[in-house]
Scaffold this active site. Sequence first.
Site, PDB file in Angstrom:
ATOM      1  N   GLY A  92      34.068  43.724  48.036  1.00  0.00           N
ATOM      2  CA  GLY A  92      33.684  43.062  46.797  1.00  0.00           C
ATOM      3  C   GLY A  92      32.469  42.163  46.988  1.00  0.00           C
ATOM      4  N   SER A  93      32.436  41.075  46.235  1.00  0.00           N
ATOM      5  CA  SER A  93      31.205  40.296  46.075  1.00  0.00           C
ATOM      6  C   SER A  93      30.761  39.500  47.291  1.00  0.00           C
ATOM      7  CB  SER A  93      31.348  39.354  44.876  1.00  0.00           C
ATOM      8  OG  SER A  93      31.472  40.086  43.684  1.00  0.00           O
ATOM      9  N   THR A  94      31.583  39.397  48.337  1.00  0.00           N
ATOM     10  CA  THR A  94      31.080  38.747  49.553  1.00  0.00           C
ATOM     11  C   THR A  94      29.898  39.512  50.131  1.00  0.00           C
ATOM     12  OG1 THR A  94      32.770  39.932  50.834  1.00  0.00           O
ATOM     13  CG2 THR A  94      33.265  37.655  50.187  1.00  0.00           C
TER      14      THR A  94
END
Length: 400
Positions: free
Chosen positions: A39-41
């Site tokens: 995801g957004s990491t």
Amino acid sequence: ESGEILAMANHPVFNSNRPRLYSSDLRRNRIVTDPFEPGSTMKTFVVATALREKIVQPNTKIFCENGKYQVADRTIKEADDHHQFGWLSVSEILAHSSNIGTAKIALKIGDKKLRQHLVNFGFGASSGIELPGESRGVLHKLPWNDHLLSNIAFGHGLSVTPLQVAMAYAAIANGGFLYKPIIVRSVFNDVTGETQNFKSEVVRRVLSDEDAATLRFMLMSATAEAATGAKARIPGFPVAGKTGTAQKVDMKKGGYLPKSYISSFAGFVPANQPKYVIYVAIDNPRDQYYGSQVAAPVFAKIASYLVRKDGIEPVLISQKNLIKTDKVRAPLMSVNDGGMIKGELTKTPDLRGLSLREVYTRLRGTGLQVKVQGSGLVSSSSPLPGENLPKSGRIQLQLE
């Protein structure tokens, strides 16, 4: 700064004195064995690549299409239907975790350069840690079509291990060096009396010191009050980091499992002089599922324990704590801390009615050191607006 791993933890736990009573599924060390879509990491490394390739600057504006963006025959949306962003700076794209903004940056970079930089950060390869069963993760071979490139930009279409994410964030925290992780510093042989020492090794440099400093500041902004990582903050210490929320892949049927997520937060503390990198991933959280809601608070608890255990003094933001870079020159300040920026001002400015973010913007370059109490909008200041500033250059703001 060393690649040394201080702690690993998996839950649920098992009794290692009686391992045969537990399934292999429960006994494995998921930190090194279990790859997943992060995801957004991963957005952090897209921005890192764009900075290094000089494609964008932190204040570069990108139009985020008001929440819907057509890529080939697919439509990319933001994680939340309520997020319909227009023009955002690259720093704001990271702070608000815009899928569309990050996808557009990735398309500017191109698949070849982005993949190479992800490899440089350690993704798609074994770290070399001396633990069994380490996964390399999955980073597809080129070429990537535009839709896959866009998906990879916000952490789908590739898989990573928690260890890989932690080591990559450590490279940002330490000034740009990717280390080989180690878990044993030395081994003492009580028969021979000999000690075998193990030293950490630099694998490669992945960012310049300036780009790493810029990215540290941008990640600190991602934990500000209005940003996705706000719940990762701890009183008295600036925190830098990034949230992640990813749907879980259906390994049997393909596609994604309904209402099934891995929520995460990756960051470091104190942001001005990073000492600890912490990565938290939660598999199938209950009730809430955004990384900002479930993983960031866990990060805050661990980080708060560490700084207290080490006796690290709370950070009083001053000129010494500025990130010095030609691209960004701003104070490392958490929401409840003050900022000190070089400049001159003789009268107390009128800041009433402003949010803390607006205060920060207004005071950039004024030379004021600010102490903040409360939350919300500024209701009063000491000294009062228009009064002479004290020689200390410090003012107190009351927020309500």
